[in-house]
Write a protein that holds these residues in place. Structure first.
Motif, short mmCIF file in Angstrom:
data_model
loop_
_atom_site.label_atom_id
_atom_site.label_comp_id
_atom_site.label_asym_id
_atom_site.label_seq_id
_atom_site.Cartn_x
_atom_site.Cartn_y
_atom_site.Cartn_z
N UNK A 237 23.72 56.39 21.56
CA UNK A 237 24.83 56.83 22.42
C UNK A 237 24.35 57.74 23.55
N UNK A 238 23.62 58.84 23.28
CA UNK A 238 23.17 59.68 24.40
C UNK A 238 22.23 58.93 25.36
N UNK A 239 21.37 58.07 24.81
CA UNK A 239 20.48 57.30 25.68
C UNK A 239 21.27 56.34 26.55
N UNK A 240 22.28 55.70 25.97
CA UNK A 240 23.10 54.77 26.73
C UNK A 240 23.87 55.43 27.85
N UNK A 241 24.23 56.70 27.67
CA UNK A 241 24.95 57.41 28.72
C UNK A 241 24.10 57.64 29.96
N UNK A 242 22.79 57.49 29.83
CA UNK A 242 21.90 57.64 30.98
C UNK A 242 21.32 56.32 31.46
N UNK A 243 21.10 55.37 30.54
CA UNK A 243 20.38 54.16 30.90
C UNK A 243 21.16 52.87 30.68
#
Length: 263
Positions: A105-111
């Motif tokens: 989830x946090x990675x998806x919010x950037x990439x």
């Protein structure tokens, strides 16, 4: 002060466009806005929905219904960042393991900003056509690849897509930067669709990654979607989390527990 005068600036931008080109400008802006909404809707239902059904066996409509409160929150704030804590809690409750959710989830919010990538390409093509500087097919493909890369790392706050668009055009086609002002007046409405698409893409990606890694509980997901295990809106915690955060005993019960441990 900036927040107070920002609406005046947006009004001035749209008024300048209408004054220079006439009412036809409103028709063109409505077309790009509706076209962008339709593209995002097709992408979520057809592309993401097909992947979700084939890989995880989950209906995209059921997942979107489960995240209905978060979509309303994003619609009101025009930013997917406001729903980040709730997405983490709901994906864990949905059956995806905590480590997978904590990374995906946090990675998806950037990439994994699907909506931003769609917005950047469509807005750039609209600006090029509006300025009378259409792109050839080769330039469009190059711009598509460039804007997809430029969307990675874009902030999830409202208006970040417009700043990323200006920066991308400055690097790829500097002669189109002046045309960014053409869509300032409708950027707020397009920002809502961007945020909603980004959020849906991150939710689907979390379920897919959980399935690929074997960290997705299908039985839990079915129970959640059927209403047998509703999400606790008050605490946003599962039973396991509440047990982990239970207070330690004190007084006589604590002394008895220590005595048992020492014996």
């Amino acid at each position: 002060m900036i927040m107070w005068v920002a609406p005046i600036g947006a009004f001035g931008a749209i008024a300048a466009v209408v004054g220079a080109t006439g009412v036809d400008a409103l028709t063109s802006l409505a077309q790009i806005m509706l076209g962008f909404y339709a593209t995002c809707l097709i992408f979520v239902i057809v592309v993401l929905g097909t992947l979700l059904r084939l890989v995880s066996g989950v209906s995209i409509f059921s997942l979107l219904r489960y995240l209905g409160r978060e979509f309303l929150l994003i619609l009101s704030t025009s930013s997917s960042e406001s729903a980040l804590p709730r997405l983490i809690a709901k994906m864990e409750h949905f059956g995806v393991s905590k480590p997978v959710v904590g990374i995906t989830v946090p990675t998806g919010y950037s990439f994994n900003l699907d909506g931003t990538a769609i917005y950047l390409t469509m807005a750039a093509l609209f600006i090029a056509d509006a300025l009378g500087k259409p792109m050839a097919i080769g330039e469009q493909i190059g711009l598509l690849a460039f804007m997809v890369i430029a969307s990675k790392g874009a902030a999830g706050v409202t208006g970040a897509g417009l700043a990323t668009l200006a920066g991308g055009l400055q690097s790829h086609r500097p002669d189109l930067v002046d045309g960014v002002g053409l869509i300032v007046g409708i950027d707020r409405f397009m920002s809502e669709a961007r945020a909603l698409t980004n959020f849906a893409g991150n939710a689907v990606a979390t379920v897919l990654v959980g399935t690929w890694t074997g960290e997705f509980d299908r039985a839990q997901a079915r129970a959640v979607l059927s209403g047998q295990r509703p999400f606790d809106e008050a605490t946003m915690l599962d039973d396991e989390d509440r047990a982990d955060e239970a207070p330690e005993p004190d007084g006589p019960s604590r002394r008895a527990a220590l005595a048992d441990a020492s014996s």
